[in-house]
Scaffold this motif. Structure first.
Motif, PDB file in Angstrom:
ATOM      1  N   ARG A  28      11.037  44.058  71.164  1.00  0.00           N
ATOM      2  CA  ARG A  28      12.335  43.576  71.348  1.00  0.00           C
ATOM      3  C   ARG A  28      12.847  42.364  72.726  1.00  0.00           C
ATOM      4  O   ARG A  28      13.279  41.512  72.689  1.00  0.00           O
ATOM      5  CB  ARG A  28      13.417  44.624  71.382  1.00  0.00           C
ATOM      6  CG  ARG A  28      14.623  44.178  71.326  1.00  0.00           C
ATOM      7  CD  ARG A  28      16.011  44.534  71.376  1.00  0.00           C
ATOM      8  NE  ARG A  28      16.995  44.203  71.058  1.00  0.00           N
ATOM      9  CZ  ARG A  28      17.652  43.778  72.149  1.00  0.00           C
ATOM     10  NH1 ARG A  28      17.138  43.192  73.217  1.00  0.00           N
ATOM     11  NH2 ARG A  28      18.962  43.147  70.973  1.00  0.00           N
ATOM     12  N   THR A  29      12.423  43.159  73.471  1.00  0.00           N
ATOM     13  CA  THR A  29      12.189  42.888  74.969  1.00  0.00           C
ATOM     14  C   THR A  29      11.784  41.544  75.366  1.00  0.00           C
ATOM     15  O   THR A  29      11.737  40.310  75.871  1.00  0.00           O
ATOM     16  CB  THR A  29      11.848  43.822  76.294  1.00  0.00           C
ATOM     17  OG1 THR A  29      13.008  44.904  76.146  1.00  0.00           O
ATOM     18  CG2 THR A  29      12.359  43.213  77.557  1.00  0.00           C
ATOM     19  N   VAL A  76      13.115  38.973  73.410  1.00  0.00           N
ATOM     20  CA  VAL A  76      14.329  38.088  74.630  1.00  0.00           C
ATOM     21  C   VAL A  76      14.111  37.154  75.138  1.00  0.00           C
ATOM     22  O   VAL A  76      14.374  36.154  75.192  1.00  0.00           O
ATOM     23  CB  VAL A  76      15.335  39.516  74.601  1.00  0.00           C
ATOM     24  CG1 VAL A  76      16.276  39.127  75.715  1.00  0.00           C
ATOM     25  CG2 VAL A  76      15.948  40.111  73.532  1.00  0.00           C
ATOM     26  N   GLN A  77      12.408  37.049  75.748  1.00  0.00           N
ATOM     27  CA  GLN A  77      12.231  37.028  77.015  1.00  0.00           C
ATOM     28  C   GLN A  77      12.339  35.997  76.866  1.00  0.00           C
ATOM     29  O   GLN A  77      11.795  34.722  77.016  1.00  0.00           O
ATOM     30  CB  GLN A  77      10.947  37.563  78.305  1.00  0.00           C
ATOM     31  CG  GLN A  77      11.069  36.765  79.202  1.00  0.00           C
ATOM     32  CD  GLN A  77      11.764  36.849  80.105  1.00  0.00           C
ATOM     33  OE1 GLN A  77      12.387  37.997  80.336  1.00  0.00           O
ATOM     34  NE2 GLN A  77      11.931  35.971  80.435  1.00  0.00           N
ATOM     35  N   HIS A 128      14.469  33.189  75.846  1.00  0.00           N
ATOM     36  CA  HIS A 128      15.214  33.242  76.790  1.00  0.00           C
ATOM     37  C   HIS A 128      14.370  31.833  77.752  1.00  0.00           C
ATOM     38  O   HIS A 128      15.226  31.218  78.061  1.00  0.00           O
ATOM     39  CB  HIS A 128      15.146  34.339  78.090  1.00  0.00           C
ATOM     40  CG  HIS A 128      15.808  34.124  79.328  1.00  0.00           C
ATOM     41  ND1 HIS A 128      14.811  33.550  80.391  1.00  0.00           N
ATOM     42  CD2 HIS A 128      17.067  33.984  80.042  1.00  0.00           C
ATOM     43  CE1 HIS A 128      15.655  33.321  81.771  1.00  0.00           C
ATOM     44  NE2 HIS A 128      16.795  33.874  81.330  1.00  0.00           N
ATOM     45  N   ARG A 132      20.484  33.468  78.549  1.00  0.00           N
ATOM     46  CA  ARG A 132      20.597  35.022  78.467  1.00  0.00           C
ATOM     47  C   ARG A 132      20.815  35.974  77.836  1.00  0.00           C
ATOM     48  O   ARG A 132      20.377  36.920  76.358  1.00  0.00           O
ATOM     49  CB  ARG A 132      20.289  36.158  79.750  1.00  0.00           C
ATOM     50  CG  ARG A 132      20.530  37.419  79.629  1.00  0.00           C
ATOM     51  CD  ARG A 132      18.961  37.717  79.712  1.00  0.00           C
ATOM     52  NE  ARG A 132      18.350  37.379  79.761  1.00  0.00           N
ATOM     53  CZ  ARG A 132      17.147  37.700  80.253  1.00  0.00           C
ATOM     54  NH1 ARG A 132      16.426  38.607  78.952  1.00  0.00           N
ATOM     55  NH2 ARG A 132      16.002  37.172  81.067  1.00  0.00           N
ATOM     56  N   VAL A 133      22.977  35.544  76.989  1.00  0.00           N
ATOM     57  CA  VAL A 133      23.462  36.111  76.042  1.00  0.00           C
ATOM     58  C   VAL A 133      22.658  35.587  74.416  1.00  0.00           C
ATOM     59  O   VAL A 133      23.236  36.015  73.822  1.00  0.00           O
ATOM     60  CB  VAL A 133      24.665  35.614  76.322  1.00  0.00           C
ATOM     61  CG1 VAL A 133      25.590  35.507  75.514  1.00  0.00           C
ATOM     62  CG2 VAL A 133      25.613  36.223  78.273  1.00  0.00           C
ATOM     63  N   ALA A 142      19.346  34.323  73.910  1.00  0.00           N
ATOM     64  CA  ALA A 142      19.024  35.106  73.829  1.00  0.00           C
ATOM     65  C   ALA A 142      18.762  36.853  72.813  1.00  0.00           C
ATOM     66  O   ALA A 142      18.219  36.952  72.372  1.00  0.00           O
ATOM     67  CB  ALA A 142      17.723  35.371  75.150  1.00  0.00           C
ATOM     68  N   GLU A 143      19.328  37.178  74.102  1.00  0.00           N
ATOM     69  CA  GLU A 143      20.556  38.359  73.529  1.00  0.00           C
ATOM     70  C   GLU A 143      20.653  38.729  71.883  1.00  0.00           C
ATOM     71  O   GLU A 143      21.058  39.671  71.168  1.00  0.00           O
ATOM     72  CB  GLU A 143      20.772  38.478  75.024  1.00  0.00           C
ATOM     73  CG  GLU A 143      20.525  39.543  75.246  1.00  0.00           C
ATOM     74  CD  GLU A 143      19.638  40.574  75.547  1.00  0.00           C
ATOM     75  OE1 GLU A 143      19.569  41.620  74.396  1.00  0.00           O
ATOM     76  OE2 GLU A 143      19.241  41.313  76.665  1.00  0.00           O
ATOM     77  N   CYS A 187      18.135  37.830  69.297  1.00  0.00           N
ATOM     78  CA  CYS A 187      17.631  39.145  69.135  1.00  0.00           C
ATOM     79  C   CYS A 187      18.311  40.157  67.872  1.00  0.00           C
ATOM     80  O   CYS A 187      18.145  41.218  67.323  1.00  0.00           O
ATOM     81  CB  CYS A 187      16.936  40.058  70.035  1.00  0.00           C
ATOM     82  SG  CYS A 187      15.567  40.450  70.292  1.00  0.00           S
ATOM     83  N   LEU A 188      19.680  40.102  68.772  1.00  0.00           N
ATOM     84  CA  LEU A 188      20.860  40.989  67.797  1.00  0.00           C
ATOM     85  C   LEU A 188      20.690  40.345  66.132  1.00  0.00           C
ATOM     86  O   LEU A 188      21.156  40.901  65.206  1.00  0.00           O
ATOM     87  CB  LEU A 188      21.994  40.682  68.659  1.00  0.00           C
ATOM     88  CG  LEU A 188      23.270  41.253  67.864  1.00  0.00           C
ATOM     89  CD1 LEU A 188      22.713  43.531  67.473  1.00  0.00           C
ATOM     90  CD2 LEU A 188      24.522  41.830  68.885  1.00  0.00           C
TER      91      LEU A 188
END
Length: 190
Positions: free
Chosen positions: A123-124, A127-128, A131, A145-146, A148-149, A152-153
């Motif tokens: 998951r990390t 996201v990266q 991002h 960042r938001v 990308a998060e 992923c969500l």
């Protein structure tokens, strides 16, 4: 199956999933997986670094698709529209042919803390990748960042809905729905 038959990687993945489901992850060895697939332990290690990786193959492809999906959206797209492009790109991987395997894989991962940790690392990295692709488009912090998060969500929500045994919808339609729900939810935060 003879050792000379094609699709060794897929055979190893199927054998591992069968054995993990039947015996449990911790009770299954690499040698047993290879034997069940009709291959050697040496062949196993040509494809996978360890038995965990049998369940997490394709991560590089996913991160690449997330990045390419964002990069491929029109220049005027908002960050969330770009994330939508990423979700559209990865939807091509989540076909009906892979659904049974994904449904069988999830309980194996959920039952083992080592595999859950590996899932969080995956998951990390997703996201990266999103991002970095958003930042390459000029999206500033913390927006990149938001977004990308949230991407992923949306991906996680989509995946869990897709593998639900009552689901009859395609991954892409579920992804669109999840991202729309998140847009609505974030608007309600103010």
């Amino acid at each position: 199956m003879g050792r000379w038959e094609p699709n060794a990687r897929q055979r190893l993945e199927r054998a591992a999933l069968d054995l993990f489901t039947e015996r449990g992850y911790d009770q299954t060895t690499v040698a047993e997986i290879a034997e069940h697939a009709g291959l050697t332990k040496r062949t196993f290690f040509r494809y996978f670094a360890d038995k965990r990786e049998v369940l997490f193959g394709g991560q590089e492809e996913l991160t690449r698709l997330f990045s390419e999906g964002i990069a491929g959206t029109p220049a005027g797209a908002t960050p969330l529209e770009a994330v939508g492009g990423a979700l559209d790109a990865v939807a091509a991987v989540f076909t009906s042919e892979r659904l049974a395997q994904a449904r069988a894989r999830q309980p194996v991962v959920a039952a083992n803390s080592e595999l859950l940790e590996r899932e969080l690392l995956k998951r990390t990295k997703m996201v990266q990748a999103m991002h970095d692709a958003l930042a390459a488009r000029g999206v500033s912090e913390p927006t990149a960042r938001v977004a990308a998060e949230l991407g992923c969500l949306a991906f996680g929500t989509t995946f869990h809905r897709w593998i639900d045994t009552s689901n009859q919808r395609e991954f892409g339609a579920l992804a669109d729905e999840a991202l729309t729900e998140l847009r609505t939810a974030t608007a309600a935060l103010d």
